[in-house]
Scaffold this motif. Structure first.
Motif, mmCIF file in Angstrom:
data_model
loop_
_atom_site.group_PDB
_atom_site.id
_atom_site.type_symbol
_atom_site.label_atom_id
_atom_site.label_comp_id
_atom_site.label_asym_id
_atom_site.label_seq_id
_atom_site.Cartn_x
_atom_site.Cartn_y
_atom_site.Cartn_z
ATOM 1 N N PRO A 121 -25.246 -22.885 11.803
ATOM 2 C CA PRO A 121 -26.280 -21.842 11.761
ATOM 3 C C PRO A 121 -26.309 -21.128 10.412
ATOM 4 O O PRO A 121 -25.314 -21.118 9.685
ATOM 5 C CB PRO A 121 -25.843 -20.895 12.880
ATOM 6 N N ASN A 122 -27.454 -20.562 10.085
ATOM 7 C CA ASN A 122 -27.621 -19.766 8.856
ATOM 8 C C ASN A 122 -27.291 -20.558 7.597
ATOM 9 O O ASN A 122 -26.823 -20.002 6.606
ATOM 10 C CB ASN A 122 -26.760 -18.502 8.913
ATOM 11 N N GLY A 123 -27.527 -21.886 7.643
ATOM 12 C CA GLY A 123 -27.293 -22.721 6.469
ATOM 13 C C GLY A 123 -25.837 -23.047 6.202
ATOM 14 O O GLY A 123 -25.498 -23.600 5.146
ATOM 15 N N MET A 124 -24.936 -22.727 7.136
ATOM 16 C CA MET A 124 -23.516 -23.024 6.942
ATOM 17 C C MET A 124 -23.254 -24.531 7.015
ATOM 18 O O MET A 124 -23.974 -25.273 7.682
ATOM 19 C CB MET A 124 -22.667 -22.317 8.002
ATOM 20 N N VAL A 125 -22.202 -24.957 6.331
ATOM 21 C CA VAL A 125 -21.772 -26.358 6.342
ATOM 22 C C VAL A 125 -20.265 -26.391 6.584
ATOM 23 O O VAL A 125 -19.509 -25.665 5.925
ATOM 24 C CB VAL A 125 -22.110 -27.075 5.014
ATOM 25 N N ARG A 126 -19.844 -27.229 7.528
ATOM 26 C CA ARG A 126 -18.412 -27.386 7.810
ATOM 27 C C ARG A 126 -17.976 -28.781 7.360
ATOM 28 O O ARG A 126 -18.557 -29.787 7.758
ATOM 29 C CB ARG A 126 -18.136 -27.230 9.307
ATOM 30 N N GLU A 127 -16.961 -28.818 6.529
ATOM 31 C CA GLU A 127 -16.458 -30.075 5.984
ATOM 32 C C GLU A 127 -15.007 -30.263 6.403
ATOM 33 O O GLU A 127 -14.152 -29.428 6.109
ATOM 34 C CB GLU A 127 -16.570 -30.075 4.460
ATOM 35 N N THR A 128 -14.732 -31.361 7.109
ATOM 36 C CA THR A 128 -13.377 -31.648 7.586
ATOM 37 C C THR A 128 -12.891 -32.940 6.950
ATOM 38 O O THR A 128 -13.473 -34.015 7.162
ATOM 39 C CB THR A 128 -13.343 -31.783 9.120
ATOM 40 N N VAL A 129 -11.837 -32.850 6.162
ATOM 41 C CA VAL A 129 -11.278 -33.999 5.454
ATOM 42 C C VAL A 129 -9.958 -34.388 6.111
ATOM 43 O O VAL A 129 -9.040 -33.570 6.220
ATOM 44 C CB VAL A 129 -11.047 -33.681 3.963
ATOM 45 N N THR A 130 -9.867 -35.641 6.568
ATOM 46 C CA THR A 130 -8.656 -36.162 7.205
ATOM 47 C C THR A 130 -8.036 -37.223 6.311
ATOM 48 O O THR A 130 -8.700 -38.207 5.940
ATOM 49 C CB THR A 130 -8.969 -36.767 8.585
ATOM 50 N N THR A 131 -6.767 -37.028 5.974
ATOM 51 C CA THR A 131 -6.056 -37.952 5.085
ATOM 52 C C THR A 131 -4.827 -38.480 5.789
ATOM 53 O O THR A 131 -3.978 -37.697 6.241
ATOM 54 C CB THR A 131 -5.640 -37.257 3.774
ATOM 55 N N ASN A 132 -4.722 -39.805 5.888
ATOM 56 C CA ASN A 132 -3.531 -40.460 6.444
ATOM 57 C C ASN A 132 -2.682 -40.980 5.292
ATOM 58 O O ASN A 132 -3.109 -41.862 4.546
ATOM 59 C CB ASN A 132 -3.933 -41.615 7.367
ATOM 60 N N VAL A 133 -1.482 -40.419 5.152
ATOM 61 C CA VAL A 133 -0.585 -40.828 4.071
ATOM 62 C C VAL A 133 0.031 -42.163 4.444
ATOM 63 O O VAL A 133 0.734 -42.264 5.465
ATOM 64 C CB VAL A 133 0.505 -39.770 3.834
ATOM 65 N N PRO A 134 -0.208 -43.213 3.671
ATOM 66 C CA PRO A 134 0.259 -44.560 4.039
ATOM 67 C C PRO A 134 1.772 -44.628 4.237
ATOM 68 O O PRO A 134 2.550 -44.122 3.423
ATOM 69 C CB PRO A 134 -0.180 -45.423 2.854
ATOM 70 N N GLY A 135 2.193 -45.263 5.352
ATOM 71 C CA GLY A 135 3.600 -45.533 5.600
ATOM 72 C C GLY A 135 4.454 -44.331 5.926
ATOM 73 O O GLY A 135 5.679 -44.450 5.983
ATOM 74 N N SER A 136 3.856 -43.151 6.153
ATOM 75 C CA SER A 136 4.667 -41.954 6.364
ATOM 76 C C SER A 136 4.521 -41.366 7.766
ATOM 77 O O SER A 136 5.347 -40.550 8.173
ATOM 78 C CB SER A 136 4.276 -40.875 5.346
ATOM 79 N N GLY A 137 3.474 -41.753 8.495
ATOM 80 C CA GLY A 137 3.222 -41.135 9.793
ATOM 81 C C GLY A 137 2.707 -39.717 9.679
ATOM 82 O O GLY A 137 2.751 -38.959 10.644
ATOM 83 N N VAL A 138 2.213 -39.332 8.485
ATOM 84 C CA VAL A 138 1.727 -37.975 8.228
ATOM 85 C C VAL A 138 0.210 -37.988 8.108
ATOM 86 O O VAL A 138 -0.360 -38.834 7.411
ATOM 87 C CB VAL A 138 2.362 -37.390 6.948
ATOM 88 N N THR A 139 -0.424 -37.053 8.801
ATOM 89 C CA THR A 139 -1.875 -36.883 8.717
ATOM 90 C C THR A 139 -2.178 -35.447 8.296
ATOM 91 O O THR A 139 -1.680 -34.499 8.903
ATOM 92 C CB THR A 139 -2.550 -37.176 10.070
ATOM 93 N N LEU A 140 -2.996 -35.296 7.271
ATOM 94 C CA LEU A 140 -3.383 -33.982 6.769
ATOM 95 C C LEU A 140 -4.855 -33.750 7.087
ATOM 96 O O LEU A 140 -5.697 -34.615 6.829
ATOM 97 C CB LEU A 140 -3.165 -33.890 5.257
ATOM 98 N N VAL A 141 -5.166 -32.588 7.659
ATOM 99 C CA VAL A 141 -6.545 -32.246 8.007
ATOM 100 C C VAL A 141 -6.877 -30.890 7.378
ATOM 101 O O VAL A 141 -6.187 -29.895 7.626
ATOM 102 C CB VAL A 141 -6.756 -32.181 9.528
ATOM 103 N N THR A 142 -7.927 -30.861 6.575
ATOM 104 C CA THR A 142 -8.370 -29.618 5.937
ATOM 105 C C THR A 142 -9.824 -29.366 6.303
ATOM 106 O O THR A 142 -10.680 -30.237 6.108
ATOM 107 C CB THR A 142 -8.234 -29.694 4.406
ATOM 108 N N THR A 143 -10.101 -28.197 6.857
ATOM 109 C CA THR A 143 -11.461 -27.829 7.259
ATOM 110 C C THR A 143 -11.937 -26.661 6.401
ATOM 111 O O THR A 143 -11.281 -25.616 6.351
ATOM 112 C CB THR A 143 -11.516 -27.435 8.745
ATOM 113 N N THR A 144 -13.064 -26.842 5.748
ATOM 114 C CA THR A 144 -13.638 -25.819 4.877
ATOM 115 C C THR A 144 -15.056 -25.510 5.334
ATOM 116 O O THR A 144 -15.838 -26.433 5.586
ATOM 117 C CB THR A 144 -13.659 -26.278 3.411
ATOM 118 N N ILE A 145 -15.387 -24.233 5.447
ATOM 119 C CA ILE A 145 -16.726 -23.804 5.847
ATOM 120 C C ILE A 145 -17.392 -23.112 4.657
ATOM 121 O O ILE A 145 -16.801 -22.215 4.038
ATOM 122 C CB ILE A 145 -16.668 -22.859 7.056
#
Length: 343
Positions: free
Chosen positions: A192-216
């Motif tokens: 709403p009101n021209g907002m944009v939500r961006e969610t970036v998901t990164t899987n680090v190879p071979g580590s079992g680690v997932t990083l998720v960053t959400t920016t509005i």
């Protein structure tokens, strides 16, 4: 069903309806000689009521789990009716909680008008009407200048600030997914009101680690908020267990799931904590146990109060009834000459 013999889940029904752990709420005590105390009691009742509404989540979730997939029309109707009833109950409790808050606010306003005097004896009808938001009566002379905004006015003021809606809100449109690399994806949703939500998901190879960053972002591209989480997943083949830890800000939740030889969940436990100045403080725990002989599943949630762990929610679920996993040939086919000829 009136007879236990007709109810295959009579023991689970008994366990779920006998919940002594949910008792012990804040008692309501009203002293009309002190409206400030009365207002506080009403606010306490609202918070207590709202804290208990979390138990209603099962009323929404379990009909879907009980009648999922392709089911008979009667079952689909029952599912929708149960969810409709849950929605009505949730709306009623929400309005009841807001009513408690409004009455408490009105009592506090009367107390503010007359200060430390006897508010009940000195109040005039017009003052009471003003306290309940009646715009047709004048503002009382004794009311401090910083008091006087109604609940609806407060809602309008907060809405004007254009705070971003929750991530699960229907105000966000269906996100579009793009892949910037084999290990990174981006979901972009218009709000709403021209907002944009961006969610970036990164899987680090071979580590079992997932990083998720959400920016509005707001309509001008300025960052409104940023949140991030780190999920680490490991598997212990010796114990056939998976351990998953989710860290976000100063909170962390670790879930340990143990599987049986058939791949079914045997036990699952989640522990939550917060970190302050390097010191970790437990905040709660959730445990799921499955009885291998009966198939009964017990989900228990604990919270930490005054340094002690207490039950906040408990649900007992019986073994799932057997159902068809695929298409079953109609029994009439074996008697149909045409179908039989094709066989």
């Amino acid at each position: 069903m009136g007879v236990d013999g007709d109810n295959p889940y009579s023991s689970q029904t008994t366990a779920n309806t006998h919940a002594p752990w949910i008792e012990g709420g804040t008692p309501l005590e009203v002293d009309l000689s002190g409206l400030r105390d009365y207002a506080k009691h009403m606010a306490d009742q609202q918070r207590d009521l709202m804290s208990r509404t979390v138990h209603l989540s099962h009323l929404f979730k379990m009909p879907n789990e009980a009648y999922n997939g392709e089911v008979l029309g009667e079952a689909a109707f029952l599912r929708s009716q149960l969810q409709s009833n849950a929605s009505e109950l949730s709306a009623y409790l929400s309005n009841l909680g807001q009513t408690l808050f409004n009455i408490g606010s009105a009592a506090q306003t009367i107390a503010d008008i007359y200060g430390s005097g006897d508010a009940t004896g000195a109040a005039e009808l017009s003052d009471v009407l003003f306290a309940f938001g009646d715009k047709s009566v004048p503002r009382p002379d004794g009311l401090p200048p910083y008091v006087g905004q109604t609940y609806q006015e407060a809602l309008a003021a907060n809405a004007a600030k254009a705070a971003p809606p929750p991530e699960t809100s229907a105000e966000w449109k269906t996100p579009e997914q793009t892949s910037t690399s084999p290990y990174q994806t981006t979901l972009t949703a218009q709000g709403p009101n021209g907002m944009v939500r961006e969610t970036v998901t990164t899987n680090v190879p071979g580590s079992g680690v997932t990083l998720v960053t959400t920016t509005i972002y707001d309509s001008k591209g300025k960052v409104v908020s940023t949140t991030s989480s780190r999920t680490t997943t490991t598997y212990d083949y010796a114990t056939n267990s998976q351990v998953q830890t989710v860290e976000s800000g100063d909170t962390a939740t670790t879930t340990t799931t143990r599987y049986g030889s058939d791949g079914a969940v045997v036990n699952e436990e989640s522990r939550s904590s917060t970190a302050t100045n390097g010191h970790e403080t437990p905040t709660g725990r959730r445990e799921v146990t499955v009885d291998p002989s009966t198939g009964e599943r017990v989900e228990t949630t604990y919270v930490v109060r005054d340094g002690r762990e207490v039950v906040s929610d408990r649900v007992v679920i019986g073994r799932a009834t057997e159902g068809e996993t695929g298409y079953q040939e109609p029994i009439a086919n074996q008697y149909d000459p045409i179908m039989k000829g094709h066989g």
